[in-house]
Motif scaffolding. Sequence first.
Motif, PDB file in Angstrom:
ATOM      1  N   HIS A 340       0.053   7.704   8.893  1.00  0.00           N
ATOM      2  CA  HIS A 340       1.090   7.571   9.192  1.00  0.00           C
ATOM      3  C   HIS A 340       2.223   7.751   7.363  1.00  0.00           C
ATOM      4  CE1 HIS A 340       1.252   9.047  13.403  1.00  0.00           C
ATOM      5  NE2 HIS A 340      -0.335   8.170  13.500  1.00  0.00           N
ATOM      6  N   LEU A 341       1.359   6.415   6.968  1.00  0.00           N
ATOM      7  CA  LEU A 341       2.027   5.752   5.995  1.00  0.00           C
ATOM      8  C   LEU A 341       2.053   6.820   5.246  1.00  0.00           C
ATOM      9  CD1 LEU A 341       1.264   2.349   5.879  1.00  0.00           C
ATOM     10  CD2 LEU A 341       4.300   3.759   6.271  1.00  0.00           C
ATOM     11  N   GLY A 342       1.247   8.317   4.569  1.00  0.00           N
ATOM     12  CA  GLY A 342       1.153   9.206   3.167  1.00  0.00           C
ATOM     13  C   GLY A 342       0.245   8.777   2.542  1.00  0.00           C
ATOM     14  N   ALA A 343      -0.673   7.603   2.827  1.00  0.00           N
ATOM     15  CA  ALA A 343      -1.237   7.880   1.789  1.00  0.00           C
ATOM     16  C   ALA A 343      -2.588   8.328   2.043  1.00  0.00           C
ATOM     17  CB  ALA A 343      -1.675   6.347   2.007  1.00  0.00           C
ATOM     18  N   PHE A 344      -2.995  10.009   1.862  1.00  0.00           N
ATOM     19  CA  PHE A 344      -3.911  10.428   1.307  1.00  0.00           C
ATOM     20  C   PHE A 344      -5.106  10.099   1.118  1.00  0.00           C
ATOM     21  CE2 PHE A 344      -0.885  12.615   4.420  1.00  0.00           C
ATOM     22  CZ  PHE A 344      -1.055  12.610   5.149  1.00  0.00           C
ATOM     23  N   THR A 345      -4.448  10.022   0.062  1.00  0.00           N
ATOM     24  CA  THR A 345      -6.083   9.117  -1.511  1.00  0.00           C
ATOM     25  C   THR A 345      -7.209   8.246  -0.600  1.00  0.00           C
ATOM     26  OG1 THR A 345      -3.748   8.264  -2.801  1.00  0.00           O
ATOM     27  CG2 THR A 345      -4.413  10.035  -3.323  1.00  0.00           C
ATOM     28  N   LEU A 346      -6.269   7.302  -0.515  1.00  0.00           N
ATOM     29  CA  LEU A 346      -6.954   6.605   0.230  1.00  0.00           C
ATOM     30  C   LEU A 346      -7.944   7.184   1.560  1.00  0.00           C
ATOM     31  CD1 LEU A 346      -4.593   3.065  -0.239  1.00  0.00           C
ATOM     32  CD2 LEU A 346      -5.643   4.088  -1.280  1.00  0.00           C
TER      33      LEU A 346
END
Length: 802
Positions: A340-346
């Motif tokens: 939901h925070l948009g941290a798709f690399t993690l």
Amino acid sequence: MDKATPGASRDNTEEMDVEKDLTNKFLSGEMSFAEYSSEWCDGEDEEDTEEFKRNDGDVAQSVQLIEKSNFRRRRRTRLSPALMGLMGEANLRFARGDIEMAERMCHEIIKQLPTAAEPYQTLAQIYEHDIEKSLQFSLLAAHLSSSDAEHWWRLAGLCKQINDVKQEMICYSQAVKSEPQNLEAHMKRLDYLTKLEENKYPVNTLNITRVKCYHKIVVSLPSSEGEIIMKYAKMAATMYHSTSETEKAVEVMAAAYKKCPSLFTLEDINILLELLILQKQYQACIDIFVSNIGVEIEAEIQTVKNSNGEIEEHTNYLNCVIPENMAVDLKSKLLVCFIHLGAFTLVKNLLNDFLGSDVEKAGDLYMDIEEAFSSVGHYEMAIKLLEPLVTNTNFDLGAVWLKYAECLQKLGREDDAIQAYYKVLKHVPQHPDACRKLFTILKMRGDIGEALKILQQDYKYVVSASLLYEQCQILKNQNNLFKYLEVGEALFSRDLTKFRNQEELKIACRTKGTVDLIYSFRTMRGESTYHEEDIQFEEESFRLTNQQEYEFFKELLKIACDNKLYCTMQRLTFYAMITKGLHFCRQAVEFYCFQACFLNRDYSNALRFIKEFSTKYPGPRTYNLLSFVINSLDENTHGKFLSRLFLKDYNIVKHMFLGNNFLISGRYLVALKYFLEYHEQCREPLSALLIAVTILAMAAQRTVDKHHNLILQGMSYFLTYKQLRKCDQEAYYNIGRAYQMLSINNLAIEYYERALACGPITTCDKHGQIDLTKETAYNLYVLYKDQAPEIARRYIMNYLVI
């Protein structure tokens, strides 16, 4: 001393005005003391919790806030020097025994300053002999002064003596407000609440609940009482969660976390994280992961322009290290937050680690992460979590297959999505979302027949109203009117019930909004509330507006009428009688009901409506309909109604109605009386014909003397009828019928022959020629068939062969 701000002064002034107004209303008798206390204390608990929610400081700041809050609520109205002297004099008079003068002085002070506590304290002592009145003055003084907790406990004891439960609870609540950090005060209030619950007292009528007490304990106690705070925070959160008050549950757990984070176990943190995720507070969850679980996160703050061109800060998450022994449910929650925070690399790295978890044990967590991916539009990631579930026998469920089908549809894999939706319907045969989405795909492919089959619901099970409405729209567009009528009738019966007997129909005809009344009637009779044929609908927010429902009803009615489905038409109108949304057009609905009953030849029910119409809308059309319905019924018990109908507004038609009623019921003399009265005034052919028929019916009775005289009188009225009617074919035919009834066959044949020689009665654009030739020829055939069969055969061949 700090200067008060203008806004604060204005608020204080307004508050004092409210207090003065309440006190004046109580003193003047406009409100009882219970109402006064409720107005005074209403909502104070909620205000306290809001203040603590807004306060982000430490415990010291909380204590200051409590003190300021109490100071604001308990400020005293100081007496002026003059009133102070008068108050001292009143106390002195009371001490000397001059009670009457002391009381008058106190009332004078109250008249000038109603919000001062001192005169009420003295009045409470004056009325010590009257415990109830003394208590009221003591409570009033306590409300207006800065009373301590012990004083409120004493007042609570006095309330108990007079069994004033509501006021006693207010005293306990006021004691808690006086010393919010005193645990004993909170426990006394809880004990009293427990006693009330044990005694079956309706505690919902009080301005306090158990969960409010728990919440108050959590926000009021200092952090040194950590264990108690945690105990009641968990209890409050559980109760809030059970009533779906998620925001309140987050408040109470967050308040406990701020005060004693070190006492939170992994289980407690898990509960808090779950509540925060429900409230979409993902950043707060990340802070808890870092501070309490040992997750290490590397991030940087970037400034970016938003869609409005404004500069705002954005957190860019670079790296994340999680503890090796971190529980799988915490991993799933961390994944949800990062998604939901948009941290798709993690997310990609964490997801690979999570997918190694056992599907059997962590299947629900797979669904949580999938929902997070789907909510942000990453369906290619969501499908990775669903594929292990649909291949697992333990998760071969309708809900899982629905999520899988939706993901496939979003990814454009329509063939696979269709199969998945069929899987959903196999598990849940009438799932509305699955039916709707599968229908959409099939319709886009042009397979309308199969698509409509998908929308069809079995009325033996719970059905969806919104899906029925969509099916109606499609059937209407396809011009499938019979099916549209069937589905529309099912939809229209929502929130209604079928009538079991005539008594229930009477209730519907007499009152509005009768579904509840019918249910009550069935309960009173010991019957099941719902009709065995009623369709059960899902709880949905789907509703048609009143006007939409009326137009829908008229449309269904027209289809049923055009196709002569009068039974269906009657059912629809009966439904409309008890539909709340159609109350605004009640008169029109009642007329539709009458038409349906009339067309369906249900004359007994048609009579209910036409009786009311004839009273409200008198006139020839109404009277004609009333006459037709009455004459179509087997029973003839309408004399009293007809007499009442014409009692206020006299109308000569009354004689015709009553005469017909008595003629059919066999009371010929009474009928003759009414017909003669009518004929004297109107001289119409119909009245002459009825008089003739009545006299001949009397002549046919064995108990009547002078049959020949009656026959002569009857036939003379027939001749009068012929002169007035001025229609030879009809007149000759009726005279011939009369002679045939009297067995005077030679004259009957003569008049029938005359009728045959005449032309038709009239010609109508709608019905064509109105002609009695066939009827006349048949009667002649009957007269000749025994004695002259050849002549009888000639009449058949000439007039009756098509």
